[in-house]
Write a protein that holds these residues in place. Structure first.
Motif, PDB file in Angstrom:
ATOM      1  N   LEU A 249       0.824  -1.205   0.000  1.00  0.00           N
ATOM      2  CA  LEU A 249       0.000   0.000   0.000  1.00  0.00           C
ATOM      3  C   LEU A 249       0.861   1.259   0.000  1.00  0.00           C
ATOM      4  O   LEU A 249       0.538   2.246  -0.682  1.00  0.00           O
ATOM      5  CB  LEU A 249      -0.921   0.000   1.225  1.00  0.00           C
ATOM      6  N   PHE A 250       1.952   1.240   0.747  1.00  0.00           N
ATOM      7  CA  PHE A 250       2.847   2.404   0.773  1.00  0.00           C
ATOM      8  C   PHE A 250       3.445   2.668  -0.604  1.00  0.00           C
ATOM      9  O   PHE A 250       3.525   3.821  -1.051  1.00  0.00           O
ATOM     10  CB  PHE A 250       3.954   2.187   1.798  1.00  0.00           C
ATOM     11  N   LEU A 251       3.865   1.608  -1.285  1.00  0.00           N
ATOM     12  CA  LEU A 251       4.430   1.775  -2.625  1.00  0.00           C
ATOM     13  C   LEU A 251       3.389   2.306  -3.609  1.00  0.00           C
ATOM     14  O   LEU A 251       3.721   3.015  -4.559  1.00  0.00           O
ATOM     15  CB  LEU A 251       4.999   0.451  -3.124  1.00  0.00           C
ATOM     16  N   HIS A 252       2.124   1.957  -3.372  1.00  0.00           N
ATOM     17  CA  HIS A 252       1.053   2.457  -4.241  1.00  0.00           C
ATOM     18  C   HIS A 252       0.754   3.932  -3.958  1.00  0.00           C
ATOM     19  O   HIS A 252       0.601   4.730  -4.892  1.00  0.00           O
ATOM     20  CB  HIS A 252      -0.208   1.622  -4.054  1.00  0.00           C
ATOM     21  N   TYR A 253       0.658   4.298  -2.659  1.00  0.00           N
ATOM     22  CA  TYR A 253       0.273   5.668  -2.309  1.00  0.00           C
ATOM     23  C   TYR A 253       1.443   6.647  -2.357  1.00  0.00           C
ATOM     24  O   TYR A 253       1.306   7.774  -2.825  1.00  0.00           O
ATOM     25  CB  TYR A 253      -0.339   5.702  -0.906  1.00  0.00           C
ATOM     26  N   GLY A 254       2.592   6.228  -1.815  1.00  0.00           N
ATOM     27  CA  GLY A 254       3.690   7.160  -1.627  1.00  0.00           C
ATOM     28  C   GLY A 254       3.357   8.157  -0.528  1.00  0.00           C
ATOM     29  O   GLY A 254       2.280   8.114   0.081  1.00  0.00           O
ATOM     30  N   LEU A 255       4.275   9.055  -0.257  1.00  0.00           N
ATOM     31  CA  LEU A 255       4.039  10.081   0.757  1.00  0.00           C
ATOM     32  C   LEU A 255       3.670  11.430   0.146  1.00  0.00           C
ATOM     33  O   LEU A 255       3.197  12.317   0.855  1.00  0.00           O
ATOM     34  CB  LEU A 255       5.289  10.258   1.638  1.00  0.00           C
ATOM     35  N   ASP A 256       3.888  11.574  -1.156  1.00  0.00           N
ATOM     36  CA  ASP A 256       3.595  12.841  -1.815  1.00  0.00           C
ATOM     37  C   ASP A 256       2.466  12.724  -2.837  1.00  0.00           C
ATOM     38  O   ASP A 256       2.307  13.583  -3.695  1.00  0.00           O
ATOM     39  CB  ASP A 256       4.854  13.374  -2.505  1.00  0.00           C
ATOM     40  N   GLY A 257       1.689  11.633  -2.716  1.00  0.00           N
ATOM     41  CA  GLY A 257       0.577  11.460  -3.648  1.00  0.00           C
ATOM     42  C   GLY A 257       0.941  10.779  -4.942  1.00  0.00           C
ATOM     43  O   GLY A 257       0.075  10.531  -5.782  1.00  0.00           O
TER      44      GLY A 257
END
Length: 206
Positions: A50-58
């Motif tokens: 999920l983190f790889l899909h969302y990222g932290l900057d959108g």
């Protein structure tokens, strides 16, 4: 009187009693690897996806769709929940009376809780934006595990289990407030990696 016929001293009797108590406690408490590692692996893999899909900057960090990421998380949670429930039911077959009944009901509560969570999230997630939909699945799953861990700690008077539930709830709440990307990152590192470390350390200590 031979040495074999000599009555054991009080110190020897106490040592034997303590050894048997420790062995019985370990026998009833189960394998730490089976209690913690399944959750750690499920969270580490699922929330990393999920983190790889969302990222932290959108912007995604990898070409992973949300459906694929949620699928990885759900598959891991199903396996981990089944192992946890089966473990509690199996361990409590070794005891009798009220403790046995409490343990069995607690084990079946894992099955019921995750089944209901899937029904609710599957019904509500199509009504939400994609990012909030993923956050719903992740947040609800961690909320359920946190509450069940705290309930288990209360049922079995196990403070470590209760505080693990508190830790899961705190990380989950903070992540939900920060957003989907941060929720996935915190859950993967602090919960996934944390539970794997706890399982390995508990096994080494036991």
């Amino acid at each position: 009187m031979t040495e074999d016929e000599r009555s054991p001293s009080p110190e020897e009797m106490l040592r034997v009693i303590e050894e048997q108590r420790a062995a019985t406690t370990k026998w009833l408490s189960g394998d730490p690897l089976l209690i913690y590692i399944p959750w750690g692996v499920a969270w580490l893999l699922g929330f990393t996806a999920l983190f790889l899909h969302y990222g932290l900057d959108g912007r995604p960090y990898a070409p992973i769709s949300q459906m694929q990421a949620v699928g990885v998380l759900l598959a891991g949670l199903i396996v981990a929940g089944a192992v946890a429930a089966r473990g509690f039911v199996w361990m409590n077959r070794r005891v009798r009376g009220d403790t046995n009944a409490r343990g069995a009901m607690f084990g079946y509560a894992w099955f019921a809780g995750f089944a209901l969570m899937n029904v609710i999230c599957a019904r509500m997630s199509p009504q939400l934006p994609p990012e909030e939909s993923g956050l719903l699945w992740g947040g609800c799953s961690l909320m359920l595990v946190a509450v069940l861990y705290m309930a288990g700690g209360a049922i079995f008077l196990a403070w470590p289990m209760f505080f693990l539930g508190v830790w899961i709830a705190a990380v989950n709440g903070l992540g939900v407030l920060l957003g989907a990307g941060w929720h996935a990152l915190l859950s993967a590192v602090l919960l996934g990696g944390g539970f794997i470390a706890v399982g390995v350390l508990a096994r080494r200590r036991s």
